[in-house]
Design an enzyme around this catalytic site. Structure first.
Site, PDB file in Angstrom:
ATOM      1  N   ARG A 152       0.841  -1.329   0.090  1.00 16.56           N
ATOM      2  CA  ARG A 152       0.143  -0.148   0.046  1.00 16.56           C
ATOM      3  C   ARG A 152       0.970   1.049  -0.282  1.00 16.56           C
ATOM      4  O   ARG A 152       0.499   2.405  -0.597  1.00 16.56           O
ATOM      5  CB  ARG A 152      -1.032  -0.100   1.184  1.00 16.56           C
TER       6      ARG A 152
ATOM      7  N   GLY B 124      -8.119 -10.079   0.615  1.00 14.74           N
ATOM      8  CA  GLY B 124      -7.145 -10.458   1.181  1.00 14.74           C
ATOM      9  C   GLY B 124      -6.512 -11.784   0.915  1.00 14.74           C
ATOM     10  O   GLY B 124      -5.274 -11.794   0.528  1.00 14.74           O
TER      11      GLY B 124
ATOM     12  N   GLY C 174     -11.881  -5.417   1.968  1.00 17.14           N
ATOM     13  CA  GLY C 174     -13.118  -4.988   2.000  1.00 17.14           C
ATOM     14  C   GLY C 174     -13.828  -4.423   0.800  1.00 17.14           C
ATOM     15  O   GLY C 174     -15.154  -4.610   0.456  1.00 17.14           O
TER      16      GLY C 174
ATOM     17  N   LYS D 278     -17.191 -19.733   2.930  1.00 18.84           N
ATOM     18  CA  LYS D 278     -18.747 -19.874   3.006  1.00 18.84           C
ATOM     19  C   LYS D 278     -19.461 -18.963   2.317  1.00 18.84           C
ATOM     20  O   LYS D 278     -19.131 -17.843   2.013  1.00 18.84           O
ATOM     21  CB  LYS D 278     -19.166 -19.037   4.531  1.00 18.84           C
TER      22      LYS D 278
HETATM   23  C1  3PG Z   1      -8.518  -2.056   4.700  1.00 20.46           C
HETATM   24  O1  3PG Z   1      -7.579  -2.623   5.296  1.00 20.46           O
HETATM   25  O2  3PG Z   1      -9.501  -2.906   4.705  1.00 20.46           O
HETATM   26  C2  3PG Z   1      -8.960  -0.792   4.882  1.00 20.46           C
HETATM   27  O3  3PG Z   1      -7.739   0.055   5.445  1.00 20.46           O
HETATM   28  C3  3PG Z   1      -9.766  -0.494   5.819  1.00 20.46           C
HETATM   29  O4  3PG Z   1      -9.885  -0.753   6.976  1.00 20.46           O
HETATM   30  P1  3PG Z   1     -10.968  -1.192   8.091  1.00 20.46           P
HETATM   31  O5  3PG Z   1     -11.314  -2.658   7.826  1.00 20.46           O
HETATM   32  O6  3PG Z   1     -10.226  -1.130   9.412  1.00 20.46           O
HETATM   33  O7  3PG Z   1     -12.108   0.029   8.109  1.00 20.46           O
HETATM   34 MG    MG Z   2     -10.653  -4.189   6.459  1.00 21.26          MG
END
Ligand code: 3PG
Ligand code: MG
Length: 407
Positions: A39, A357, A380, A200
């Protein structure tokens, strides 16, 4: 919505201007060491471009989840140092993100300087999207640049609120992410397929529902494939599956048929009685899973089938591994399919877009990271985009643009 409807750095005359840059410096850290600097590295082009144009670059970001109060271990200080190292030039760190200290530091900036402010989540107003905090952020700068696609699913003061108060622009990383997603799902070269894996169905229902509408083929792996198989009456032994999701799985299959989306499920699986490294395994057709065994990876016939299908596609979106890839040998199918995706991508036959991820670690583990057309820096936010959701950070950029359009 497409990337074309956003203002980018091309539209920003930054010379001598103060630019509030929302970055995502939420990098993984273990024992005070950054374990993956992706990042940071992907943010450099935006900072370099702004600094070269003579902007004063004020970087804001969250880090981890301090829940609205200062937590010393969650300071952005060490990450600001790492950013300075990566940039090859000093950056000033301010141990607050609002208030007199910040103002002083900003007032002292020269054109081309970079300042990093402390973790925005040290204040409750960040996650509450408090207009007062957004106003304080806005008061620091002339322009707002959002380069934090990976935090765009959060409607927070530094991602959403402030974008409504300043002329706003997408940074280069944001622009690249949006372009890639556009190529993947909004305007893909067809046929377009998706590989969806993971444990899941229940966590990926919205994602599957949205993908069915957009892709021509859905390849399902991971433990969630067991649920689909079990829903069709296959005995999956002790495999991980969600019995309460059988109706849902059948409904998904029916909807896929109606939408002309082919669903590819495993035809064979690698099973074991235990989930540990180098346990004895048995590869069996899906109809012959032993009652005391668990399916932990898809088998070689399935890999062959998937690879055959990949050859028919022009675009592929990948989210989720095909097996329990963290433990050998259950990484085999994911590795082999990843290599085929890389080969087709290198040959120019396939545009491959991956994110989320686990997917990134799986592709890295397979050694193909550099042979995928695009790997999202988001977790996310990438998932929410695949789910078809509107991301507030992006909406705010877009609506600023619409307001700025002549009528
Ligand atoms: C992530 O790593 O998915 C983003 O930086 C958002 O972080 P968060 O899930 O803590 O909002
Ligand atoms: Mg996150």
């Amino acid at each position: 919505m497409g990337a074309a409807s956003f203002k980018t750095l091309d539209d920003l005359d930054a010379t001598g201007k103060k630019v509030l840059l929302r970055a995502d410096l939420n990098v993984p850290v273990r024992n005070a060491q950054i374990t993956d600097a992706t990042r940071i590295l992907r943010l450099l082009p935006t900072i370099q471009e702004l600094a070269q144009k003579g902007a004063k670059v004020i970087v804001v970001s969250h880090f981890d989840r301090p829940k609205g109060k200062p937590v010393p271990e969650m300071s952005l200080g060490p990450i600001a140092d790492a950013l300075g190292d990566a940039l090859g030039r000093p950056v000033t760190f301010v141990d607050d993100c609002t208030g007199p200290k910040v103002q002083q530091a900003v007032d002292a900036m020269q054109d081309g300087d970079v300042v990093v402010l402390e973790n925005t989540r040290f204040y409750p107003g960040e996650e509450q999207n408090d207009p007062a905090l957004a106003k304080e952020f806005a008061a620091l700068a002339d322009y707002y640049v959002n380069d934090a696609f990976s935090a765009a699913h959060r409607a927070h003061a530094s991602t959403e609120g402030v974008a409504r108060l300043l002329p706003s622009f997408a940074g280069r990383l944001m622009e690249t992410e949006l372009n890639a997603l556009n190529i993947a799902l909004e305007n893909p070269a067809r046929p377009v397929g998706a590989i969806v894996g993971g444990a899941k169905i229940s966590t990926k229902l919205d994602l599957i529902g949205n993908l069915l509408e957009k892709v021509d083929m859905l390849i399902i792996g991971g433990a969630m494939a067991n649920t689909f198989l079990a829903a069709q009456g296959v005995d999956v032994g002790r495999s991980l599956q969600e019995a309460e999701m059988h109706d849902t799985a059948r409904a998904i299959m029916a909807k896929a048929k109606e939408k002309n989306c082919a669903i590819i499920l495993p035809v064979d699986v690698v099973t074991a009685t235990d989930f540990r490294a180098d346990v004895p395994t048995r590869t069996v057709p899906v109809g012959a899973i032993p009652a005391d065994a668990m399916a932990l990876d898809v088998g070689p016939e399935t890999v062959r089938l998937i690879n055959e299908k990949l050859a028919t596609l022009k675009t592929l979106v990948w989210n989720g591994p095909l097996g329990a890839f963290e433990i050998t040998p259950f990484d085999t199918a994911t590795n082999e399919v990843a290599r085929e995706v890389a080969r087709l991508t290198d040959a120019g036959a396939l545009k491959s877009i991956a994110g989320g991820g686990d997917t990134v670690s799986a592709l890295r583990h397979a050694g193909v990271e550099k042979h995928i057309s695009y790997i999202s820096s988001a977790g996310g936010a990438f998932l929410e985009w695949l789910e078809g959701k509107t991301l507030p950070g992006i909406m705010a950029l877009e609506s600023v643009f619409e307001r700025a359009m002549p009528i």
